[in-house]
Design an enzyme around this catalytic site. Structure first.
Site, PDB file in Angstrom:
ATOM      1  N   ASP A  22      -0.314  38.660  -1.153  1.00 45.60           N
ATOM      2  CA  ASP A  22      -0.218  37.270  -0.672  1.00 45.60           C
ATOM      3  C   ASP A  22      -1.552  36.784  -0.108  1.00 45.60           C
ATOM      4  O   ASP A  22      -2.332  37.567   0.430  1.00 45.60           O
ATOM      5  CB  ASP A  22       0.877  37.183   0.407  1.00 45.60           C
ATOM      6  CG  ASP A  22       1.348  35.753   0.638  1.00 45.60           C
ATOM      7  OD1 ASP A  22       1.028  34.867  -0.187  1.00 45.60           O
ATOM      8  OD2 ASP A  22       2.037  35.523   1.649  1.00 45.60           O
ATOM      9  N   HIS A  39      -6.296  32.949  -7.362  1.00 49.63           N
ATOM     10  CA  HIS A  39      -5.465  33.811  -8.213  1.00 49.63           C
ATOM     11  C   HIS A  39      -6.343  34.670  -9.124  1.00 49.63           C
ATOM     12  O   HIS A  39      -6.024  35.838  -9.372  1.00 49.63           O
ATOM     13  CB  HIS A  39      -4.499  32.964  -9.035  1.00 49.63           C
ATOM     14  CG  HIS A  39      -3.479  32.229  -8.203  1.00 49.63           C
ATOM     15  ND1 HIS A  39      -2.798  32.844  -7.170  1.00 49.63           N
ATOM     16  CD2 HIS A  39      -3.032  30.945  -8.241  1.00 49.63           C
ATOM     17  CE1 HIS A  39      -1.968  31.951  -6.611  1.00 49.63           C
ATOM     18  NE2 HIS A  39      -2.099  30.794  -7.240  1.00 49.63           N
ATOM     19  N   LEU A 133      -0.106  57.498 -12.971  1.00 51.76           N
ATOM     20  CA  LEU A 133       0.504  56.506 -12.085  1.00 51.76           C
ATOM     21  C   LEU A 133       1.524  55.640 -12.836  1.00 51.76           C
ATOM     22  O   LEU A 133       1.260  55.201 -13.955  1.00 51.76           O
ATOM     23  CB  LEU A 133      -0.614  55.599 -11.552  1.00 51.76           C
ATOM     24  CG  LEU A 133      -0.176  54.379 -10.739  1.00 51.76           C
ATOM     25  CD1 LEU A 133      -0.016  54.765  -9.278  1.00 51.76           C
ATOM     26  CD2 LEU A 133      -1.197  53.251 -10.851  1.00 51.76           C
TER      27      LEU A 133
END
Ligand code: IPE
Ligand code: IPE
Ligand code: MG
Length: 244
Positions: A22, A39, A133
């Site tokens: 955020d 962004h 991962l």
């Protein structure tokens, strides 16, 4: 050799770290830039945190990229975010695959534009057998809907006689969530100083340690992740039991 600070190095990393990324908009605003610039820099931070997660040998990393409520944003911003997702999938997939990353998506991603749906399907299929991962990207994700949809599927199975009412238990219910097969997050990080979950992993994070950080997402680095993990290691997880 590990680059971790001594404190983080002493203990095994949390198995599953989930991040609410955020603060992109505020990052851009502070610089007099359009939100999309935040962004874009957010995607750079995302790339960095995936690398850091691999280096720190975290097994599962979940990133909240777009919530089911983010459709409320202006259409141009939604387009920008979808465009960045598309670019990320097109540009990064080969490298992630080469690094043994297994990619999974949670959320109602089937409702996105058909070309993005195809990119997601390709990414999941191509990397399904990878052993490194597991990168879980939450797109068009919201826990309330996830839980309602799970209830609906269970109710349908019971109505059709495929399942008994008595068989509904916590483990069984969890298998109907998007996160089936993924262990619950140990650590949930939210950046930008906001202290809420915004409909993220409400069931799964029932006993996660929550770490709220003031850093805005585009400024989040490997060091930030290490700090969050250090904070995690300072916590005592009791799961309702009393201390010894
Ligand atoms: C997070 O940054 C990115 C998404 C929610 C997609 P925001 O866009 O929410 O940034 P702020 O909260 O407005 O600063
Ligand atoms: C949560 O951030 C969603 C993502 C990070 C993808 P928001 O910025 O949308 O959350 P609220 O609106 O501040 O709760
Ligand atoms: Mg926000």
């Amino acid at each position: 050799m590990s680059n971790l600070s001594p404190e983080a190095d002493r203990q095994p990393p949390p198995t599953h770290v989930a991040i609410i990324m955020d603060g992109n908009g505020r990052w851009a605003k502070a610089r007099g830039l359009p939100r999309v610039a935040g962004h874009q820099r957010g995607v750079d931070a995302l790339r960095g945190v995936v690398e850091a997660g691999q280096e720190m040998e975290i097994d599962f990393l979940t990133l909240y990229a777009f919530s089911s409520e983010n459709w409320k944003r202006p259409p141009t911003e939604v387009d920008d975010l979808m465009g960045l997702l598309r670019l990320y999938l097109r540009r990064e997939m080969r490298e992630l695959h080469r690094n043994g990353v297994r990619i999974r998506f949670i959320g109602e991603w089937q409702e996105l534009a058909p070309d993005i749906v195809k990119l997601i399907e390709d990414a999941e299929r191509t990397t399904a057998e990878n052993k490194g991962l597991t990168l879980i990207i939450a797109v068009n994700y919201g826990s309330h809907r996830e839980i309602v949809e799970a209830s609906r599927r269970i109710a349908a199975a019971v109505a059709q006689g495929a399942m008994n009412l008595a068989d509904i238990d916590e483990a069984n219910f969890a298998r109907h969530l998007h996160t089936d097969g993924i262990p619950d997050p140990d650590l949930v990080i939210r950046t930008s100083g906001e202290q809420r979950l915004s409909n993220f992993l409400l069931w799964q994070a029932g006993y996660a340690e929550l770490v709220f950080m003031d850093v805005l997402w585009p400024d989040f680095t490997k060091k930030s992740l290490e700090q969050a993990v250090e904070e995690f290691h300072r916590r005592e997880r009791r799961y309702g039991a009393s201390t010894s």
